[in-house]
Design a protein around this motif. Structure first.
Motif, PDB file in Angstrom:
ATOM      1  N   ASP A 119       1.095  -1.192  -0.094  1.00 59.59           N
ATOM      2  CA  ASP A 119       0.039  -0.013  -0.155  1.00 59.59           C
ATOM      3  C   ASP A 119       0.783   1.028   0.058  1.00 59.59           C
ATOM      4  N   GLY A 122      -2.377   6.248  -1.478  1.00 65.27           N
ATOM      5  CA  GLY A 122      -2.927   7.117  -0.547  1.00 65.27           C
ATOM      6  C   GLY A 122      -3.151   8.458  -1.135  1.00 65.27           C
ATOM      7  N   ASN A 124      -5.393  11.682  -2.718  1.00 62.87           N
ATOM      8  CA  ASN A 124      -6.680  11.868  -2.286  1.00 62.87           C
ATOM      9  C   ASN A 124      -7.405  12.485  -3.591  1.00 62.87           C
ATOM     10  N   HIS A 133       3.502  12.657  -0.849  1.00 56.29           N
ATOM     11  CA  HIS A 133       3.149  11.303  -1.759  1.00 56.29           C
ATOM     12  C   HIS A 133       4.293  10.579  -2.152  1.00 56.29           C
ATOM     13  N   HIS A 159      -4.725   2.491  -2.886  1.00 53.41           N
ATOM     14  CA  HIS A 159      -5.512   2.879  -2.124  1.00 53.41           C
ATOM     15  C   HIS A 159      -5.969   4.367  -2.088  1.00 53.41           C
ATOM     16  N   TYR A 324     -10.859   6.937   9.220  1.00 56.29           N
ATOM     17  CA  TYR A 324      -9.879   6.389   8.930  1.00 56.29           C
ATOM     18  C   TYR A 324      -9.512   4.830   9.314  1.00 56.29           C
ATOM     19  N   ASP A 328      -9.286   1.323   7.275  1.00 61.78           N
ATOM     20  CA  ASP A 328      -8.209   0.505   7.097  1.00 61.78           C
ATOM     21  C   ASP A 328      -8.459  -0.824   7.555  1.00 61.78           C
ATOM     22  N   TYR A 345       2.404  -1.644   4.438  1.00 68.97           N
ATOM     23  CA  TYR A 345       2.101  -0.245   4.397  1.00 68.97           C
ATOM     24  C   TYR A 345       3.113   0.860   4.288  1.00 68.97           C
ATOM     25  N   PHE A 355      -1.224   2.480  12.551  1.00 65.91           N
ATOM     26  CA  PHE A 355      -1.141   1.373  12.058  1.00 65.91           C
ATOM     27  C   PHE A 355      -1.288   0.227  13.244  1.00 65.91           C
TER      28      PHE A 355
HETATM   29  N1  ARG Z   1      -4.980   9.102   2.181  1.00 70.94           N
HETATM   30  C1  ARG Z   1      -3.941   9.093   3.313  1.00 70.94           C
HETATM   31  C2  ARG Z   1      -3.228  10.495   3.182  1.00 70.94           C
HETATM   32  O1  ARG Z   1      -3.284  11.136   2.393  1.00 70.94           O
HETATM   33  C3  ARG Z   1      -2.750   8.168   3.183  1.00 70.94           C
HETATM   34  C4  ARG Z   1      -3.282   6.625   3.151  1.00 70.94           C
HETATM   35  C5  ARG Z   1      -2.196   5.746   3.479  1.00 70.94           C
HETATM   36  N2  ARG Z   1      -2.626   4.263   3.463  1.00 70.94           N
HETATM   37  C6  ARG Z   1      -3.345   3.746   4.420  1.00 70.94           C
HETATM   38  N3  ARG Z   1      -3.708   2.535   3.884  1.00 70.94           N
HETATM   39  N4  ARG Z   1      -3.842   4.192   5.300  1.00 70.94           N
HETATM   40  O2  ARG Z   1      -2.861  11.041   4.316  1.00 70.94           O
END
Ligand code: ARG
Length: 587
Positions: A119, A122, A124, A133, A159, A324, A328, A345, A355
């Motif tokens: 993963d 992440g 958005n 990122h 993801h 969140y 997950d 991850y 986590f």
């Molecule tokens: N979308 C989240 C962000 O931008 C990160 C996700 C990371 N991956 C996960 N499986 N939680 O902060």
């Protein structure tokens, strides 16, 4: 093939065993005093302690046994009982030939392949990719390739962050701007247009506007929340609109990640587990794992031996919504259903508590064993002020701008390097590759968990531990073969006869590949592979400076040296492939 250190460990292990000692203590590793000898074994001390013997005498007895072995040129003792080991040139030649013949090029292979999901996305939806990122993508892609190279069935999952409040904010904002679109007609349930009503550029403008409006005005926030709830409850027009948002974002993301040489096999997202949450909550309840805390429903995950208190995982908030943590956890339900045996991850270390909570809850649910879930955490890329990297104006730098910046720097360097002002048509392409290599190698060559400083001039330099230095070495190896008029396959048929120390050192370095790959694999640390590649490239530079290759007069030595170039090139290409770095035609 088994690695050089392993081969030596077997021989030294035999000597330990013959002295009535634990053979595991005969482990040989690359010396941290290469000026004394290339390899060392420090086990005699521990062995002496266990056997209640004098370490020096014991080491002497082992040395006497090794002195008789054809593998060693020299065995010396240092300090209270350290063994310094120098293999014979013939032994190095023999292993180098094995390496040359090995289809797997001496890299590490797992005994039992696993189905692994990584993963490392992440991003958005509707928000542009930014440097935050970047590390996730670069490290995740490298780990995936390192694992595949070792034989695992490893897949990357992007993801997407495609299911939160930001989706409702977009819908509500668009409804204000274009209320007549069919998506907002409550009575319409199907037959929505195929074309997206907005482009990704428009989305990038709509989102910040929507977000600011919600911050400033509670009424706008309430609208966005209501739209989010309706979307999640399945209102057809909103779902159709959501799908457009995801689709146009995906195109832009594929372009951005593609420019970085990063790709994903799975394009799932938070939305894809929405329907798994309700049954998951029911199951948690049924198994008595869900507890009430301040009106919310949580899973307690703290353990007695925790050094720092771990708060419970929030599953259902007091207002009934899920967040969140639940997403997950539900994603792990999905990953289990998909037959994954391991989930890794690649996420910022600042999320480590999250986590721990999710993994422990998943273990409590019986989804996975603890050692099947890993948070491969990373540190931040900082600016020269020591704070997370920002643009000069203080904003977050867009990934596309960052790429443009390193490409430009690389082009400058290339122009300096070639010395002429003439514009080479392939220079733009090469500059892009060199720039990306500089960026990726700079990131990957730092231990994953540490923070590092973004220093573009150092990253793009042709000297030092940089991506361009490695590329330069690879380009030179190709040009040596080309200028000698010997194609790669023919060069690979040469038999090794190593004459100069620089040749022996290069061959010895090449034989360390398996150990480096194994250790990078086991620790999930790409920098170990970077370090190996850098040292090998340095050994190549010395060899290149000290030995005639194409113009060597002795035909056997010439063939041997060309074979050495070919094996080095093949290994560097194999490693750069795992790091996701492309080699340009020219530099
Ligand atoms: N979308 C989240 C962000 O931008 C990160 C996700 C990371 N991956 C996960 N499986 N939680 O902060």
């Amino acid at each position: 093939m088994i690695s050089l250190t392993e081969r030596l460990s077997r021989i030294v292990g035999d000597a330990f065993e013959a002295e009535g000692l634990d053979r595991a203590l005969g482990a040989v590793r690359v010396s941290d005093r290469p000026d004394l000898a290339p390899f060392q074994c420090n086990g005699a001390l521990a062995a002496a302690k266990a056997a209640k013997k004098n370490p020096r005498q014991l080491a002497d007895a082992i040395k006497a046994r090794l002195d008789g072995d054809a593998a060693f040129e020299e065995v010396t003792l240092a300090g209270p009982g350290f063994l310094n080991l120098t293999p014979t040139v013939a032994f190095v030649e023999e292993l180098a030939s094995e390496l040359k013949a090995d289809e797997q090029q001496g890299c590490f292979r797992v005994e039992k392949a696993e189905k692994v999901v990584l993963d490392y996305g992440g991003p958005n939806v509707a928000k542009p990719l930014h440097v935050g990122h970047l590390r996730s993508a670069i490290i995740g892609e490298a780990l995936k390739r390192i694992m595949r190279r070792a034989g695992d069935d490893a897949l990357g999952d992007i993801h997407l962050g495609d299911w939160g409040l930001q989706m409702g904010q977009l819908i509500a904002e668009l409804r204000r701007r274009m209320p007549d679109l069919p998506y907002f007609d409550e009575n319409k349930t199907d037959g929505f247009p195929e074309e997206s009503p907005v482009t990704v550029e428009e989305l990038a403008e709509i989102y910040p506007a929507a977000s600011a409006a919600c911050k400033a005005d509670p009424e706008r926030m309430a609208e966005a929340q209501a739209a989010t709830a309706e979307l999640q409850a399945g209102r057809p027009g909103y779902r159709a609109l959501w799908q457009h948002f995801v689709n146009v974002s995906r195109e832009a993301l594929e372009r951005d990640y593609g420019a970085l040489g990063v790709s994903f096999e799975l394009w799932r997202g938070e939305a894809s587990v929405h329907d798994l949450i309700e049954p998951m909550v029911a199951e948690l309840k049924e198994r008595g794992l869900l507890e009430e805390s301040d009106g919310a429903q949580v899973v307690f995950v703290a353990r007695e031996d925790d050094k720092k208190g771990i708060p419970p995982l929030l599953v259902v908030k007091s207002n009934g919504s899920v967040g969140y943590g639940s997403t997950d956890l539900a994603t792990l339900v999905q990953r289990k259903q998909d037959g994954f045996e391991r989930a890794i991850y690649v996420v910022d270390k600042r999320q480590s508590e999250h986590f721990v909570q999710v993994f422990r809850a998943a273990v409590k649910m019986g989804l996975f064993e603890e050692d099947q879930l890993e948070h491969a955490a990373f540190g931040t890329m900082n600016g020269k002020d020591g704070k997370p990297f920002k643009t000069r104006e203080g904003g977050v730098l867009k990934l596309s701008d960052l790429i443009a910046m390193v490409t430009e720097k690389a082009e400058e360097r290339l122009r300096e390097n070639s010395g002429d002002g003439a514009d080479d048509p392939s220079r733009a392409d090469n500059a892009r590759m060199v720039g990306i290599a500089a960026l990726k190698f700079a990131d990957l060559s730092n231990p994953r968990t540490t923070d590092y400083v973004f220093d573009i001039d150092r990253f793009v330099a042709f000297e030092g531990k940089t991506g361009p230095y490695l590329l330069y070495a690879a380009v030179r190896m190709r040009s040596v073969l080309r200028k000698a008029g010997v194609p790669f396959d023919e060069a690979m048929t040469g038999t090794f006869c190593l004459k100069e120390q620089a040749e022996v050192d290069l061959a010895t370095s090449l034989l360390g590949y398996g150990d480096a790959h194994r250790s990078a694999y086991e620790k999930r640390m790409p920098h170990i592979l970077c370090e190996h590649a850098f040292q090998t490239a340095q050994a190549f530079s010395k060899f290149y400076a000290n030995c005639r290759i194409a113009d060597e007069q002795d035909p056997d030595i010439r063939r041997s040296r060309l074979a050495l170039v070919a094996v080095t090139l093949r290994q560097i290409e194999d490693i750069l492939g795992q790091l996701g770095i492309q080699i340009p035609q020219e530099m």
